[in-house]
Scaffold this motif. Sequence first.
Motif, short mmCIF file in Angstrom:
data_model
loop_
_atom_site.label_atom_id
_atom_site.label_comp_id
_atom_site.label_asym_id
_atom_site.label_seq_id
_atom_site.Cartn_x
_atom_site.Cartn_y
_atom_site.Cartn_z
N ARG A 106 -18.31 -20.19 15.20
CA ARG A 106 -16.95 -20.51 14.24
C ARG A 106 -17.12 -21.28 13.22
O ARG A 106 -16.57 -21.26 12.35
CB ARG A 106 -16.21 -21.26 15.42
CG ARG A 106 -15.69 -20.49 16.34
CD ARG A 106 -14.67 -21.21 17.42
NE ARG A 106 -13.37 -21.38 16.84
CZ ARG A 106 -12.74 -22.49 17.10
NH1 ARG A 106 -12.92 -23.17 18.59
NH2 ARG A 106 -11.38 -22.65 16.66
N VAL A 107 -18.04 -22.17 13.23
CA VAL A 107 -18.67 -22.95 12.02
C VAL A 107 -19.03 -22.03 10.84
O VAL A 107 -18.72 -22.24 9.65
CB VAL A 107 -19.60 -24.14 12.38
CG1 VAL A 107 -20.15 -24.73 11.18
CG2 VAL A 107 -18.91 -25.27 13.32
N ARG A 108 -20.00 -21.21 11.41
CA ARG A 108 -20.63 -20.24 10.40
C ARG A 108 -19.52 -19.36 9.50
O ARG A 108 -19.52 -19.18 8.57
CB ARG A 108 -21.48 -19.37 11.11
CG ARG A 108 -22.90 -19.62 11.22
CD ARG A 108 -23.64 -18.67 11.53
NE ARG A 108 -25.24 -19.18 11.70
CZ ARG A 108 -25.89 -19.01 12.93
NH1 ARG A 108 -25.00 -18.52 13.93
NH2 ARG A 108 -26.89 -19.61 13.35
N ALA A 109 -18.34 -19.12 10.42
CA ALA A 109 -17.33 -18.27 10.04
C ALA A 109 -16.33 -19.00 9.03
O ALA A 109 -15.36 -18.47 8.45
CB ALA A 109 -16.68 -17.46 10.96
N GLY A 110 -16.46 -20.30 8.79
CA GLY A 110 -15.73 -21.18 8.08
C GLY A 110 -14.19 -21.34 8.99
O GLY A 110 -13.30 -21.75 8.36
N GLU A 111 -14.17 -21.11 10.44
CA GLU A 111 -12.86 -21.31 11.00
C GLU A 111 -12.54 -22.71 11.32
O GLU A 111 -11.21 -22.98 11.63
CB GLU A 111 -13.06 -20.45 12.44
CG GLU A 111 -13.25 -19.20 12.25
CD GLU A 111 -13.55 -18.51 13.81
OE1 GLU A 111 -13.14 -18.96 14.69
OE2 GLU A 111 -13.80 -17.26 13.73
#
Length: 302
Positions: A40-45
Amino acid sequence: MTAATSDTSGISDPSGISAVDSARVPSAARARTYDDLVTRVRAGELGPDPRTRRIAVAFTTRQAVRHDGRGTGYRNEVLSLRLAGAVGSCAVEPGALSDSAVEECVGADVAELLDHPLLPVRVAALDAYLMHITPHTPEHGARPVALPAGTSLEKSRARARAVVELLDLPPGATVLVVGVVNSLLEQLRSHGIGYAPCDLKGGVTEWDEPVVTNALAAAARCDALLVSGMTLGNGTFEPLREHALRHGKRLVLFAQTGSAVLPRLLGRGVSAVCAEPYPFFWLDGGPGTVHHYRADRPGGAR
C-alpha cells in the motif's frame, strides 16, 4: 524460527478486519499483513508517492551497556534514516551493516529503499515514511507516556513498566518474551507473571534461566506474546503475528525498530504497541516519551 499457519476463521469482513476493529483502529493501520502494508505504501495509498520522498540522512547508533548491579551486558546497533522531520529505525546485528550500505541510503527515495536487498534498510525506510505521514500523536491513535530522567537502569525499568502495562495479564499467566530484556523480565516477575524468554542468540537470562531460540514452539505453551520490534528486521515477525491471530492470544510489541510500522497492524493479531521512536531511552539521562497504542480502545489509544 519455524513458520505458523495463517488462519482467518471467525473474521467475517472480507478485508480481514472486523467491523468493531475498523471503528477503533486508525485508518492508516488497516493493513492485513506487513507485506500488505508495504504494498500500500508503494502504491501511494497511504500518503505521498514514495518515489517523491528522499532520505536526507542515514546513520547508525551503536551502544554497549552493562547496568550497575547487573551481571550481564549487551550491545545494540540501529540503522536510522531521516525523512524530512521524521526518523525511522531498524536494529541490526552489531557489525552486520557495512558503511557502504548506510551511504547507499543517502539521497535515495523511499521507493528505491523499499526494494533494497537488505531487510533492515527496507524496514527503516518504511518506518521513516510512516513516521513522516503518521507521527506519534493522539490524532493517529497514540497516547504519550512520560519516562522520567534517571540512570540507564532507572530509565530501562521505567520503559519496562510502560511496556508491561499493556499486557493486561493476571498473576499466574505465562508470556513468551521474544527479545530478552532483563528489565522486562524483572517487571514480569514483580507482577507474578511467568515467562518463556526467547532470543535467536540463546544463552541465559540474568537469573540463569535458559533462553530458547524457537519462538513458535515456546508460544504454544504461553498465554500471550511480548515481542520486540527487532523481529521486523530479522524476518521473524509475521509468523508470530499469525500465531497470535490464529489462537486469539494477546500480542504486545515494544518497538524501537518499526515504531511507526507496528501500530498499522493493530487489530490484525497485534493487540498493543509501546512505540519508542529515535532518540531511544538509552541515549541520555533526560526525560523521554514512549507512545501507547491499543486495538481495544477508540482510535487505538487508551
